[in-house]
Scaffold this motif. Structure first.
Motif, PDB file in Angstrom:
ATOM      1  N   UNK A 150       0.813  -1.214   0.000  1.00  0.00           N
ATOM      2  CA  UNK A 150       0.000   0.000   0.000  1.00  0.00           C
ATOM      3  C   UNK A 150       0.850   1.271   0.000  1.00  0.00           C
ATOM      4  N   UNK A 151       2.155   1.139  -0.230  1.00  0.00           N
ATOM      5  CA  UNK A 151       3.042   2.311  -0.249  1.00  0.00           C
ATOM      6  C   UNK A 151       2.813   3.128  -1.512  1.00  0.00           C
ATOM      7  N   UNK A 152       2.591   4.432  -1.348  1.00  0.00           N
ATOM      8  CA  UNK A 152       2.444   5.329  -2.497  1.00  0.00           C
ATOM      9  C   UNK A 152       3.781   5.972  -2.844  1.00  0.00           C
ATOM     10  N   UNK A 153       4.541   6.356  -1.801  1.00  0.00           N
ATOM     11  CA  UNK A 153       5.844   7.004  -1.987  1.00  0.00           C
ATOM     12  C   UNK A 153       6.889   6.252  -1.177  1.00  0.00           C
ATOM     13  N   UNK A 154       8.025   5.980  -1.806  1.00  0.00           N
ATOM     14  CA  UNK A 154       9.173   5.436  -1.101  1.00  0.00           C
ATOM     15  C   UNK A 154      10.224   6.535  -0.996  1.00  0.00           C
ATOM     16  N   UNK A 155      10.723   6.774   0.212  1.00  0.00           N
ATOM     17  CA  UNK A 155      11.721   7.811   0.441  1.00  0.00           C
ATOM     18  C   UNK A 155      13.065   7.161   0.751  1.00  0.00           C
ATOM     19  N   UNK A 156      14.068   7.481  -0.051  1.00  0.00           N
ATOM     20  CA  UNK A 156      15.447   7.068   0.211  1.00  0.00           C
ATOM     21  C   UNK A 156      16.186   8.305   0.696  1.00  0.00           C
ATOM     22  N   UNK A 157      16.434   8.353   1.998  1.00  0.00           N
ATOM     23  CA  UNK A 157      16.971   9.559   2.618  1.00  0.00           C
ATOM     24  C   UNK A 157      18.417   9.334   3.052  1.00  0.00           C
ATOM     25  N   UNK A 158      19.342   9.720   2.192  1.00  0.00           N
ATOM     26  CA  UNK A 158      20.782   9.678   2.488  1.00  0.00           C
ATOM     27  C   UNK A 158      21.242   8.339   3.044  1.00  0.00           C
ATOM     28  N   UNK A 159      21.008   7.224   2.316  1.00  0.00           N
ATOM     29  CA  UNK A 159      21.510   5.930   2.813  1.00  0.00           C
ATOM     30  C   UNK A 159      23.037   5.904   2.811  1.00  0.00           C
ATOM     31  N   UNK A 160      23.635   5.509   3.941  1.00  0.00           N
ATOM     32  CA  UNK A 160      25.092   5.493   4.070  1.00  0.00           C
ATOM     33  C   UNK A 160      25.697   4.141   3.699  1.00  0.00           C
ATOM     34  N   UNK A 161      24.913   3.071   3.871  1.00  0.00           N
ATOM     35  CA  UNK A 161      25.406   1.736   3.549  1.00  0.00           C
ATOM     36  C   UNK A 161      24.882   1.299   2.181  1.00  0.00           C
ATOM     37  N   UNK A 162      25.670   0.447   1.524  1.00  0.00           N
ATOM     38  CA  UNK A 162      25.311  -0.027   0.183  1.00  0.00           C
ATOM     39  C   UNK A 162      24.057  -0.892   0.226  1.00  0.00           C
ATOM     40  N   UNK A 163      23.271  -0.821  -0.855  1.00  0.00           N
ATOM     41  CA  UNK A 163      22.065  -1.639  -0.964  1.00  0.00           C
ATOM     42  C   UNK A 163      22.414  -3.002  -1.553  1.00  0.00           C
ATOM     43  N   UNK A 164      21.741  -4.042  -1.077  1.00  0.00           N
ATOM     44  CA  UNK A 164      21.914  -5.401  -1.576  1.00  0.00           C
ATOM     45  C   UNK A 164      21.223  -5.526  -2.934  1.00  0.00           C
ATOM     46  N   UNK A 165      21.652  -6.499  -3.736  1.00  0.00           N
ATOM     47  CA  UNK A 165      21.037  -6.703  -5.064  1.00  0.00           C
ATOM     48  C   UNK A 165      19.542  -6.997  -4.950  1.00  0.00           C
ATOM     49  N   UNK A 166      19.132  -7.674  -3.880  1.00  0.00           N
ATOM     50  CA  UNK A 166      17.697  -7.942  -3.668  1.00  0.00           C
ATOM     51  C   UNK A 166      16.935  -6.647  -3.438  1.00  0.00           C
ATOM     52  N   UNK A 167      17.537  -5.727  -2.712  1.00  0.00           N
ATOM     53  CA  UNK A 167      16.897  -4.439  -2.462  1.00  0.00           C
ATOM     54  C   UNK A 167      16.765  -3.638  -3.755  1.00  0.00           C
TER      55      UNK A 167
END
Length: 401
Positions: A150-167
């Protein structure tokens, strides 16, 4: 509204409703004196007075006096009338009971992003409060576990660690298959290769490895910027009202055209800015421009994307800084309006793009770079010297007498 007859607060709310009725004739209003009509108070199941009850069919929302008014301290002998802050609160309540559901904003977690319950100056509890008042539902979510349906907006706010390929896979599915909307804010020198590769491949956004320096050094901070506007619905109301925004610790965003997206740069830095691209120089304290290494401005620090063809129905906004979203800077000049307008534009609520009343008032003046030396001379040097001169003349004349 449940206020005593003749009260200043009741009149303020009545004036607001009259203004709202000009745009929607279906709106009905009744002012009830709780002292003269306690039966209505009991029948409507009012918990506390004074208050305002907003009702639509079976949905209801009760607002209390402290949410709508800032009252002067009686111990200070202040006889000023209460200050009305309820326009945004009442508007949000009307949306709450009429729309039936709230749009969900999910903040990603797991990469050392600021949490939605962090109350420090770097936290975003102020942003969460604004989103709630604007009738958004706010939550946190792990990209590894998948993005809420049910998410309308996803916020990526200054992530410091690397994202996994699944993410990254879940992020791509959210944008391209589920037509979700994305808000991204990044900081200088925070490398996230796989995420940046995704942004480049899908949107054509490249995040420059740099920090932008302001040659005019606003507020004695060389990383503080006042971007200029380029035409877009997000900043239209700010531009019309000539309200600026303040950003800090920015990196530039460059763009390569992609067939699925219409891209609009709507925030740019001034011409006199430049970008330091050697982190070692910055850490050693060198802020001056290095020929052949650093880059001259202006730089794009705000980008809006609207999907076309296969991506139609999805939107995204990128910012070259996250500091202006923090508790420290959110209520400075037009920052809160910029963020709320962004959220409303992302979900297509363009009728909500506006200038909001502030619960905290700031007396801030934006001084152009070329005027700063004159202001300094007049306020710091000329005015004290003039006072000393006048005082000296008066002293000399009295001495002669």
């Amino acid at each position: 509204a449940f206020f005593p007859m003749g009260s200043v607060e009741g009149q303020m709310i009545q004036d607001l409703v009259k203004e709202c009725k000009r745009w929607n004739e279906k709106l009905q209003f009744q002012l009830v004196d709780p002292h003269r009509d306690p039966i209505t108070v009991k029948t409507m199941n009012i918990k506390m007075v004074p208050s305002v009850l907003v009702v639509c069919e079976t949905n209801r929302k009760e607002l209390f006096g402290d949410e709508m008014f800032q009252r002067p301290n009686p111990m200070m002998g202040n006889r000023e009338p209460p200050k009305f802050l309820g326009e945004m609160v009442i508007t949000s309540a009307i949306l709450n009971v009429t729309q039936g559901r709230r749009r969900k904003v999910v903040f990603s977690t797991g990469h050392e992003e600021p949490g939605i319950r962090t109350h420090t100056m770097e936290g975003i509890t102020g942003l969460v409060a604004y989103l709630n008042k604007e009738n958004f539902e706010v939550a946190e979510g792990s990209l590894m576990e998948g993005i809420a349906t049910d998410a309308a907006i996803l916020v990526l706010l200054a992530p410091r660690k690397a994202l996994h390929t699944t993410e990254i896979k879940n992020l791509k599915e959210f944008v391209l298959e589920r037509k979700g909307h994305l808000m991204v804010a990044v900081n200088p020198y925070q490398s996230n290769p796989d995420l940046e590769k995704f942004f480049s491949e899908v949107y054509g956004v490249n995040m420059n490895d740099e920090i932008i320096i302001n040659g005019s050094q606003i507020a004695q901070d060389p990383t503080m910027l006042i971007p200029s506007y380029s035409p877009h619905k997000i900043i239209q109301s700010l531009q019309e009202k000539k309200i600026g925004i303040v950003m800090q610790m920015c990196r530039g965003l460059s763009i390569e055209e992609r067939p699925l997206w219409k891209a609009v740069p709507f925030l740019k830095t001034a011409d006199q800015t430049y970008a330091k691209r050697q982190k070692a120089e910055l850490e050693s304290g060198k802020l001056t421009f290095t020929q052949g290494v650093d880059a001259n401005g202006p730089f794009t620090v705000g980008l809006a994307f609207e999907g076309k063809d296969a991506a139609s129905g999805t939107r995204a906004v990128f910012f070259g800084s996250s500091a202006f979203l923090s508790n420290k800077l959110l209520q400075v000049v037009g920052n809160a309006d910029l963020v709320m307008n962004t959220a409303n534009w992302l979900v297509g609520q363009e009728e909500m793009l506006s200038i909001r009343p502030k619960s905290v008032e700031f007396g801030m003046v934006t001084v152009p770079a070329d005027a700063a030396p004159r202001v300094f001379f007049l306020s710091v040097l000329a005015s004290p010297l003039l006072i000393m001169l006048v005082g000296g003349v008066v002293w000399w004349r009295r001495r002669r007498v």
